[in-house]
Enzyme design. Structure first.
Site, PDB file in Angstrom:
ATOM      1  CE1 TYR A  75      -3.485   2.185   0.541  1.00  0.00           C
ATOM      2  CE2 TYR A  75      -3.012   2.990   3.152  1.00  0.00           C
ATOM      3  CZ  TYR A  75      -4.299   2.971   1.263  1.00  0.00           C
ATOM      4  OH  TYR A  75      -4.694   4.224   1.879  1.00  0.00           O
ATOM      5  CG  ASP A  85      -1.735  -4.663   5.497  1.00  0.00           C
ATOM      6  OD1 ASP A  85      -3.385  -4.612   5.293  1.00  0.00           O
ATOM      7  OD2 ASP A  85      -1.162  -3.063   4.596  1.00  0.00           O
TER       8      ASP A  85
HETATM    9  C1  LIG Z   1      -6.640   1.263   2.516  1.00  0.00           C
HETATM   10  C2  LIG Z   1      -5.878   0.379   3.525  1.00  0.00           C
HETATM   11  C3  LIG Z   1      -4.716   1.169   4.227  1.00  0.00           C
HETATM   12  C4  LIG Z   1      -4.359   2.246   5.376  1.00  0.00           C
HETATM   13  O1  LIG Z   1      -5.802   2.201   5.431  1.00  0.00           O
HETATM   14  P1  LIG Z   1      -6.217   3.283   5.816  1.00  0.00           P
HETATM   15  O2  LIG Z   1      -7.351   3.040   6.549  1.00  0.00           O
HETATM   16  O3  LIG Z   1      -7.392   4.213   4.356  1.00  0.00           O
HETATM   17  O4  LIG Z   1      -5.729   4.124   6.651  1.00  0.00           O
HETATM   18  C5  LIG Z   1      -3.317   0.160   4.284  1.00  0.00           C
HETATM   19  N1  LIG Z   1      -3.173  -1.429   4.047  1.00  0.00           N
HETATM   20  C6  LIG Z   1      -4.169  -1.860   2.881  1.00  0.00           C
HETATM   21  C7  LIG Z   1      -3.515  -3.076   2.138  1.00  0.00           C
HETATM   22  C8  LIG Z   1      -4.776  -1.673   2.666  1.00  0.00           C
HETATM   23  O5  LIG Z   1      -5.767  -1.549   1.389  1.00  0.00           O
END
Ligand SMILES: *Cc1c(COP(=O)(O)O)cnc(C)c1O
Length: 394
Positions: free
Chosen positions: A111, A183
């Site tokens: 991201y 993540d």
């Molecule tokens: C959207 C996203 C983020 C960030 O999240 P927010 O809620 O927009 O701050 C981080 N990692 C991934 C994989 C995402 O899709």
């Protein structure tokens, strides 16, 4: 049988263990910034951590805590820490685990902001980083330095849907004393449990699949051990990037249908991926449920389903990407993902328009790449939509 050893669907509905003297079936919104102490002595015990009592909503709140317990249970972690956004979760982890002189290794397809904050901001405080193609774990081993502290992985990755072997990463992390952070936004705990595969910390953008209705922004950190949980929680409190009670209530509500939403979305995604693979204007399709995915076998082993994100390349490149975006009628032209509605996005002209051509090429983001987050609509309508929009593409 307790909720602890029940199945995933039961945990989605009954998890979190919230109970109150009113018998509330749903977790109420505790819209209060501060909580009264019965006595000075009780206040003192709260601050010493000897009492479970609430103090102040940035530190803890019954609605937020119910959601934190729920997500931690689903990820098989010790504890969850709700944050104001996914980036709040990621910053909490970076800030707690990286110090001046430390080095982090991450995937070249993550991201965007997860990388940008390290390179543009943490670098000002002396944090160094290296980005490699982590789908080949040999690249990670080669990037390790004596000062490497964190291995930060996103799998499937954004927006290339590349998959990284989490078990192999956890072995590398253990051998080299690194903290493995994953993540898990794209899969949610329904499809992938990184802590069970050896990760130390999971981060989520709950904005996506966990909430699933494109109506809040929120994040969550889940730590595997008590020690890690305490360290990360105190950082979140210090940064002040807490989730709020009303947001938490909406996420608790959205979370209950995670499995049914995901089942339907990935059923749709499989049909659409097969449709796109046969389309003459489509050069390639990347979806973990297709045998053509380079890590199809790994995806089957480490995930309980291929998820609802597809990326595909248009033969006509940049202009074709834009034409497709301008002609969809049901799918919504918007960033974000993981909601009940199908969202379509063209990274080259949108999310990644500022990334240099060299970095885009390195991360596998071609000019004709389209990212499609498949929703739970009738699949025949989604295919009709893509068909009529692709007709207009050169
Ligand atoms: C959207 C996203 C983020 C960030 O999240 P927010 O809620 O927009 O701050 C981080 N990692 C991934 C994989 C995402 O899709």
């Amino acid at each position: 049988m307790s909720v602890n050893n029940s199945g995933f669907n039961t945990k989605l509905i009954h998890g979190g263990g919230y109970k109150d003297k009113y018998g509330s079936v749903n977790v109420p919104i505790f819209q209060s910034s501060t909580f009264e102490f019965e006595t000075a002595e009780e206040g003192a015990r709260c601050f010493l951590g000897e009492s479970e009592g609430y103090i102040y909503t940035r530190i803890g709140n019954p609605t937020i805590n119910a959601l934190e317990r729920s997500v931690a249970e689903l990820e098989n972690g010790f504890g969850g820490i709700g944050t104001s956004s996914g980036m709040g979760a990621i910053n909490t982890v970076y800030m707690a685990l990286l110090s001046k002189g430390d080095h982090m290794i991450s995937s070249d397809a993550v991201y965007g902001p997860s990388r940008v904050i390290i390179e543009e901001h943490y670098s000002r405080f002396g944090v160094d980083s290296t980005y490699v193609t982590t789908s080949d774990v040999e690249n990670i081993k080669k990037a390790i330095k004596p000062n490497t502290k964190v291995l930060y992985i996103e799998t499937p990755a954004n927006p290339t849907i590349e998959i990284t072997d989490l078990k192999a990463c956890s072995e590398i992390a253990k051998e080299n004393g690194l903290v493995l952070v994953v993540d898990n936004t794209f899969s949610s705990p329904y499809l992938q449990k990184p802590l069970d595969l050896g990760a130390d910390v999971v981060v989520h953008s709950m904005t996506k699949f966990i909430n699933g209705h494109a109506d809040i922004v929120g994040g969550m950190v889940v730590a595997k051990t008590k020690e890690m949980y305490k360290k990360l929680r105190s950082m979140m409190i210090a940064l002040g990037c807490n989730l709020d009670p009303h947001q938490s209530y909406l996420v608790i509500r959205g979370l209950k249908t995670l499995a049914v939403r995901m089942d339907r979305a990935q059923e749709n995604a499989m049909i659409i991926a097969e449709y796109l693979e046969k389309h003459p204007k489509v050069e390639w399709v990347r979806y973990p449920g297709l045998k053509s995915h380079p890590q199809y076998e790994l995806a089957k082993k480490q995930m309980d389903g291929p998820g609802a994100l597809i990326s595909f390349g248009l033969k006509g490149g940049f202009q074709s990407g834009k034409t497709l975006m301008n002609n969809v009628k049901i799918s919504i032209l918007a960033v974000s993902l993981g909601g009940v509605e199908s969202l379509i996005e063209h990274p080259a002209s949108m999310t990644h328009s500022k990334v240099s051509p060299a970095d885009k090429a390195k991360a596998g983001i071609s000019d004709g790449l389209v990212r499609y987050s498949v929703g739970i609509e009738d699949v025949k309508d989604l295919i009709w939509d893509l068909e009529q929009a692709l007709e207009k593409v050169k």
